[in-house]
Design a protein around this motif. Structure first.
Motif, PDB file in Angstrom:
ATOM      1  N   HIS A   1      13.308   2.362  -1.461  1.00  0.00           N
ATOM      2  CA  HIS A   1      12.680   3.450  -2.218  1.00  0.00           C
ATOM      3  C   HIS A   1      12.123   4.535  -1.292  1.00  0.00           C
ATOM      4  CE1 HIS A   1       9.835   5.548  -4.781  1.00  0.00           C
ATOM      5  NE2 HIS A   1       8.841   5.157  -3.996  1.00  0.00           N
TER       6      HIS A   1
ATOM      7  N   PHE B   1       1.855   8.307 -12.040  1.00  0.00           N
ATOM      8  CA  PHE B   1       2.400   8.932 -10.836  1.00  0.00           C
ATOM      9  C   PHE B   1       2.058  10.418 -10.864  1.00  0.00           C
ATOM     10  CE2 PHE B   1       5.718  10.500  -7.976  1.00  0.00           C
ATOM     11  CZ  PHE B   1       5.453   9.691  -6.893  1.00  0.00           C
TER      12      PHE B   1
ATOM     13  N   ALA C   1       0.869  -1.179   0.000  1.00  0.00           N
ATOM     14  CA  ALA C   1       0.000   0.000   0.000  1.00  0.00           C
ATOM     15  C   ALA C   1       0.909   1.233   0.000  1.00  0.00           C
ATOM     16  CB  ALA C   1      -0.880   0.006   1.244  1.00  0.00           C
ATOM     17  N   ASN C   2       0.374   2.365  -0.418  1.00  0.00           N
ATOM     18  CA  ASN C   2       1.146   3.614  -0.344  1.00  0.00           C
ATOM     19  C   ASN C   2       0.249   4.738   0.139  1.00  0.00           C
ATOM     20  OD1 ASN C   2      -0.411   4.049  -2.591  1.00  0.00           O
ATOM     21  ND2 ASN C   2       1.232   4.880  -3.828  1.00  0.00           N
ATOM     22  N   GLY C   3       0.835   5.925   0.228  1.00  0.00           N
ATOM     23  CA  GLY C   3       0.035   7.088   0.609  1.00  0.00           C
ATOM     24  C   GLY C   3      -0.287   7.143   2.094  1.00  0.00           C
ATOM     25  N   PHE C   4       0.574   6.579   2.946  1.00  0.00           N
ATOM     26  CA  PHE C   4       0.331   6.654   4.390  1.00  0.00           C
ATOM     27  C   PHE C   4       0.338   8.117   4.835  1.00  0.00           C
ATOM     28  CE2 PHE C   4       1.943   2.455   3.577  1.00  0.00           C
ATOM     29  CZ  PHE C   4       1.074   1.665   4.314  1.00  0.00           C
TER      30      PHE C   4
ATOM     31  N   ARG D   1      12.247  15.268   2.507  1.00  0.00           N
ATOM     32  CA  ARG D   1      11.318  15.949   3.436  1.00  0.00           C
ATOM     33  C   ARG D   1      11.934  17.255   3.907  1.00  0.00           C
ATOM     34  NH1 ARG D   1       8.554  11.642   7.626  1.00  0.00           N
ATOM     35  NH2 ARG D   1       7.679  10.217   6.085  1.00  0.00           N
TER      36      ARG D   1
ATOM     37  N   SER E   1       3.437  10.169   5.311  1.00  0.00           N
ATOM     38  CA  SER E   1       4.353  10.337   4.179  1.00  0.00           C
ATOM     39  C   SER E   1       3.762  11.230   3.099  1.00  0.00           C
ATOM     40  CB  SER E   1       4.722   8.974   3.588  1.00  0.00           C
ATOM     41  OG  SER E   1       3.611   8.410   2.939  1.00  0.00           O
TER      42      SER E   1
ATOM     43  N   ARG F   1      12.307  13.763  -6.712  1.00  0.00           N
ATOM     44  CA  ARG F   1      12.679  12.747  -7.697  1.00  0.00           C
ATOM     45  C   ARG F   1      14.193  12.479  -7.648  1.00  0.00           C
ATOM     46  NH1 ARG F   1      11.298   8.390 -11.324  1.00  0.00           N
ATOM     47  NH2 ARG F   1      13.464   7.798 -11.391  1.00  0.00           N
TER      48      ARG F   1
ATOM     49  N   PRO G   1       4.970   5.200   7.338  1.00  0.00           N
ATOM     50  CA  PRO G   1       5.867   4.223   6.723  1.00  0.00           C
ATOM     51  C   PRO G   1       7.163   4.033   7.519  1.00  0.00           C
ATOM     52  CG  PRO G   1       5.944   6.264   5.497  1.00  0.00           C
ATOM     53  CD  PRO G   1       4.859   6.437   6.535  1.00  0.00           C
TER      54      PRO G   1
ATOM     55  N   ARG H   1       0.973  12.852  -3.039  1.00  0.00           N
ATOM     56  CA  ARG H   1       0.905  11.881  -4.140  1.00  0.00           C
ATOM     57  C   ARG H   1      -0.531  11.408  -4.321  1.00  0.00           C
ATOM     58  NH1 ARG H   1       3.982   7.676  -1.678  1.00  0.00           N
ATOM     59  NH2 ARG H   1       3.837   8.944   0.187  1.00  0.00           N
TER      60      ARG H   1
ATOM     61  N   ALA I   1      13.366   8.442  -0.886  1.00  0.00           N
ATOM     62  CA  ALA I   1      12.475   9.565  -1.215  1.00  0.00           C
ATOM     63  C   ALA I   1      12.268  10.466  -0.001  1.00  0.00           C
ATOM     64  CB  ALA I   1      11.136   9.038  -1.733  1.00  0.00           C
ATOM     65  N   ALA I   2      12.256   9.873   1.186  1.00  0.00           N
ATOM     66  CA  ALA I   2      12.000  10.654   2.409  1.00  0.00           C
ATOM     67  C   ALA I   2      13.150  11.613   2.720  1.00  0.00           C
ATOM     68  CB  ALA I   2      11.761   9.720   3.587  1.00  0.00           C
TER      69      ALA I   2
HETATM   70  C1  HEM Z   1       5.933   2.252  -9.611  1.00  0.00           C
HETATM   71  C2  HEM Z   1       6.284   3.329  -8.987  1.00  0.00           C
HETATM   72  C3  HEM Z   1       6.179   3.551  -7.511  1.00  0.00           C
HETATM   73  C4  HEM Z   1       5.671   2.748  -6.528  1.00  0.00           C
HETATM   74  C5  HEM Z   1       5.032   1.376  -6.673  1.00  0.00           C
HETATM   75  C6  HEM Z   1       5.848   3.452  -5.274  1.00  0.00           C
HETATM   76  C7  HEM Z   1       5.472   2.954  -4.053  1.00  0.00           C
HETATM   77  C8  HEM Z   1       5.729   3.584  -2.856  1.00  0.00           C
HETATM   78  C9  HEM Z   1       5.474   3.027  -1.560  1.00  0.00           C
HETATM   79  C10 HEM Z   1       4.861   1.643  -1.299  1.00  0.00           C
HETATM   80  C11 HEM Z   1       5.862   3.934  -0.639  1.00  0.00           C
HETATM   81  C12 HEM Z   1       5.847   3.771   0.866  1.00  0.00           C
HETATM   82  C13 HEM Z   1       4.513   3.987   1.429  1.00  0.00           C
HETATM   83  C14 HEM Z   1       4.085   5.426   1.438  1.00  0.00           C
HETATM   84  O1  HEM Z   1       4.408   6.092   2.387  1.00  0.00           O
HETATM   85  O2  HEM Z   1       3.452   5.897   0.484  1.00  0.00           O
HETATM   86  C15 HEM Z   1       6.321   5.097  -1.337  1.00  0.00           C
HETATM   87  C16 HEM Z   1       6.741   6.249  -0.745  1.00  0.00           C
HETATM   88  C17 HEM Z   1       7.146   7.368  -1.434  1.00  0.00           C
HETATM   89  N1  HEM Z   1       7.376   7.462  -2.769  1.00  0.00           N
HETATM   90 FE1  HEM Z   1       6.978   6.036  -4.134  1.00  0.00          FE
HETATM   91  N2  HEM Z   1       6.432   4.669  -5.529  1.00  0.00           N
HETATM   92  C18 HEM Z   1       6.661   4.771  -6.870  1.00  0.00           C
HETATM   93  C19 HEM Z   1       7.256   5.808  -7.543  1.00  0.00           C
HETATM   94  C20 HEM Z   1       7.686   6.977  -6.953  1.00  0.00           C
HETATM   95  C21 HEM Z   1       8.300   8.065  -7.646  1.00  0.00           C
HETATM   96  C22 HEM Z   1       8.567   8.129  -9.145  1.00  0.00           C
HETATM   97  C23 HEM Z   1       8.578   9.014  -6.716  1.00  0.00           C
HETATM   98  C24 HEM Z   1       9.248  10.338  -7.012  1.00  0.00           C
HETATM   99  C25 HEM Z   1       9.147  11.429  -6.978  1.00  0.00           C
HETATM  100  C26 HEM Z   1       8.104   8.542  -5.434  1.00  0.00           C
HETATM  101  C27 HEM Z   1       8.125   9.249  -4.267  1.00  0.00           C
HETATM  102  C28 HEM Z   1       7.754   8.746  -3.049  1.00  0.00           C
HETATM  103  C29 HEM Z   1       7.753   9.526  -1.831  1.00  0.00           C
HETATM  104  C30 HEM Z   1       8.069  11.009  -1.703  1.00  0.00           C
HETATM  105  C31 HEM Z   1       7.392   8.660  -0.808  1.00  0.00           C
HETATM  106  C32 HEM Z   1       7.204   9.017   0.665  1.00  0.00           C
HETATM  107  C33 HEM Z   1       8.522   9.202   1.359  1.00  0.00           C
HETATM  108  C34 HEM Z   1       8.314   9.791   2.758  1.00  0.00           C
HETATM  109  O3  HEM Z   1       7.783   9.040   3.600  1.00  0.00           O
HETATM  110  O4  HEM Z   1       8.624  10.945   2.940  1.00  0.00           O
HETATM  111  N3  HEM Z   1       7.593   7.289  -5.619  1.00  0.00           N
HETATM  112  N4  HEM Z   1       6.263   4.845  -2.694  1.00  0.00           N
END
Ligand code: HEM
Length: 446
Positions: free
Chosen positions: A347, A379, A253-256, A355, A259, A393, A326, A364, A351-352
């Motif tokens: 990942h 995305f 899952a994402n978008g917690f 912050r 985060s 990014r 997360p 997101r 990305a964090a």
């Molecule tokens: C197939 C592509 C991607 C998948 C499946 C994916 C999945 C995830 C997952 C599972 C998380 C951790 C859960 C959450 O907190 O949302 C996450 C966090 C994050 N992702 Fe991705 N992501 C993808 C691409 C990207 C890209 C291209 C970026 C770039 C800008 C990005 C930026 C972030 C950020 C900023 C976080 C949160 C970091 C924080 O906690 O501050 N993601 N992503």
């Protein structure tokens, strides 16, 4: 694309196919399957398409927030406080068919578009159970006007952002993002705006069909179980053990809540476009055969979150152990040193790093897709400036980490090995007041 026989597939699979197909055929099919009818394979315009939709509430434009991107208060949260983004999404990229640089033509087009958007707000409650939408404008749109955008708006042309990609660039004038839990609401709104139908959910919608030329249509979905149901496309093994609870093809899952940036954080605070936000859309393709066939759960958690998450079993099967956080904030600051020790870097962990004072800077609103019968992810992010997106990014790409650490530019470097950037586009999402054909100086133009 053809629709499956509704008798042969689960309802959710059928409506997802209907959204992907779109048009009056998709809409009729959705309505038909709800009423237990056939697949709607007749391509004539359905005269009932503007009728009341069962269970979809109508709305009131006066109650819609001033910011187009203010969705969160109208969305449900889960028991941990995470906002639940709508299930079904459509992205319509269109060019303008009228010369809006001409003030008279602009005024006429603006009136019609304003009326149509306001009609949609009457036709659908501003919520996941009705319809949420934004209208964004690209740098190519603003180029036709004399004068440039104010300094408070950072909206460059899209560019390649990593040495690993060679994307095409979206240069359509307008991106309309429509989202709803009800596919029939989404399709009815889309048809009323871009198709041949002149009403939606029992409400007449001003005819804007002459204003636009279609450039592209993209679709997607975000809900637990949907990726598992849609493993029958390229880019993922048909028997991939995607957990039932996972809304993403990569099994998590994402978008917690912790985060995600707040809507305030991504809002442009000053200048003539105060209340706006910028929107970036990356069209990502994912190649997940090795992800599912060669990595185990421990490795997937390490690459998606961090090796610490894997070692400490922080995530659970798909993220259910994370509640609203997360849990990347307590990882070592020095990702290079960490990568050297672990040989893998996650990942979310990377990305964090972008912050600001501990707070995320991107909101997101991304969602998986099977457009082109291939797994991918639209995305879509909101941020105050496109520079904010670029910064995140860069942190996510982690070129600084791929060095002598044992982590490659793609391999063991988060999920880079599995994600391919096909297109990029940047947009300004003005406040609702200026959402209809704004000029670079919207105050002067009223
Ligand atoms: C197939 C592509 C991607 C998948 C499946 C994916 C999945 C995830 C997952 C599972 C998380 C951790 C859960 C959450 O907190 O949302 C996450 C966090 C994050 N992702 Fe991705 N992501 C993808 C691409 C990207 C890209 C291209 C970026 C770039 C800008 C990005 C930026 C972030 C950020 C900023 C976080 C949160 C970091 C924080 O906690 O501050 N993601 N992503």
């Amino acid at each position: 694309m053809t629709l499956p026989d509704p008798a042969d597939v689960p309802r959710r699979e059928f409506v997802k196919a209907a959204v992907a197909l779109g048009g009056t055929v998709g809409l009729s099919a959705c309505l038909g399957v709800n009423e237990g009818e056939g697949s709607g394979d007749d391509d004539s315009v359905d005269p009932t398409a503007g009728d009341d939709l069962d269970g979809v509430p109508t709305g009131d434009p006066d109650s819609v927030p001033d910011r187009q991107h203010a969705w969160n208060d109208s969305l449900p949260t889960d028991e941990d406080g995470n906002v639940k983004t709508p299930v079904h999404h459509v992205l319509r990229l269109v060019d303008l068919a009228v010369d809006v640089a001409d003030p008279a033509a602009r005024e006429e087009a603006r009136e019609t578009l304003s009326a149509a958007l306001s009609d949609l707000e009457s036709a659908f409650e501003w919520s996941n159970g009705g319809l949420l939408f934004t209208v964004g404008y690209s740098p190519a749109y603003f180029e036709r006007f004399d004068g440039s955008l104010p300094d408070s708006v950072d909206l460059p042309e899209p560019t390649a952002l990593t040495s690993l990609e060679d994307p095409a660039f979206d240069d359509a004038d307008i991106l309309v993002h429509l989202a709803s839990d009800f596919p029939e609401a989404l399709l009815a709104a889309e048809e009323a705006l871009f198709g041949e139908v002149d009403a939606a959910n029992g409400v007449g919608v001003a005819d804007v069909s002459d204003l636009f030329e279609e450039v592209d249509r993209r679709t997607g979905f975000l809900d637990a179980g949907l990726p598992r149901e849609h493993r029958d496309v390229e880019g993922v093994p048909e028997d991939a053990p995607i957990p039932e609870g996972a809304p993403l093809f990569m099994g998590f899952a994402n978008g917690f809540a912790e985060s995600q940036a707040t809507e305030d954080r991504v809002t442009i605070a000053e200048g003539p476009f105060a209340g706006a936000t910028t929107q970036h859309l990356s069209t990502l393709q994912t190649q997940l055969n090795a992800w599912w066939d060669q990595e185990n759960h421990h490795q997937r958690v390490a690459k998606m979150f961090s090796p610490t998450h894997a070692a400490e079993d922080r995530v659970g099967e798909w993220g259910e152990e994370l509640a609203a956080d997360p849990a990347v904030a307590d990882l070592p600051d020095d990702a290079v040193e960490y990568a050297r020790d672990e040989g893998v870097v996650g990942h979310a962990q990377k990305a964090a790093r972008a912050r600001e004072d501990g707070d995320p800077i991107l909101l997101r609103r991304d969602f998986p897709t099977t457009d082109g019968d291939h797994t991918g992810l639209h995305f879509l992010t909101l941020q105050e400036s496109i520079a904010d997106f670029v910064r995140v990014r860069e942190a996510m790409t982690g070129e600084d980490i791929a060095d002598d650490t044992g982590v490659g530019t793609r391999v063991n470097n988060g999920i880079l090995q599995y994600v391919f950037v096909r297109r990029r586009g940047n947009y300004l999402v003005p406040p609702r007041e200026y959402r209809s054909l704004p000029t670079p100086d919207p105050n002067a133009d009223r």
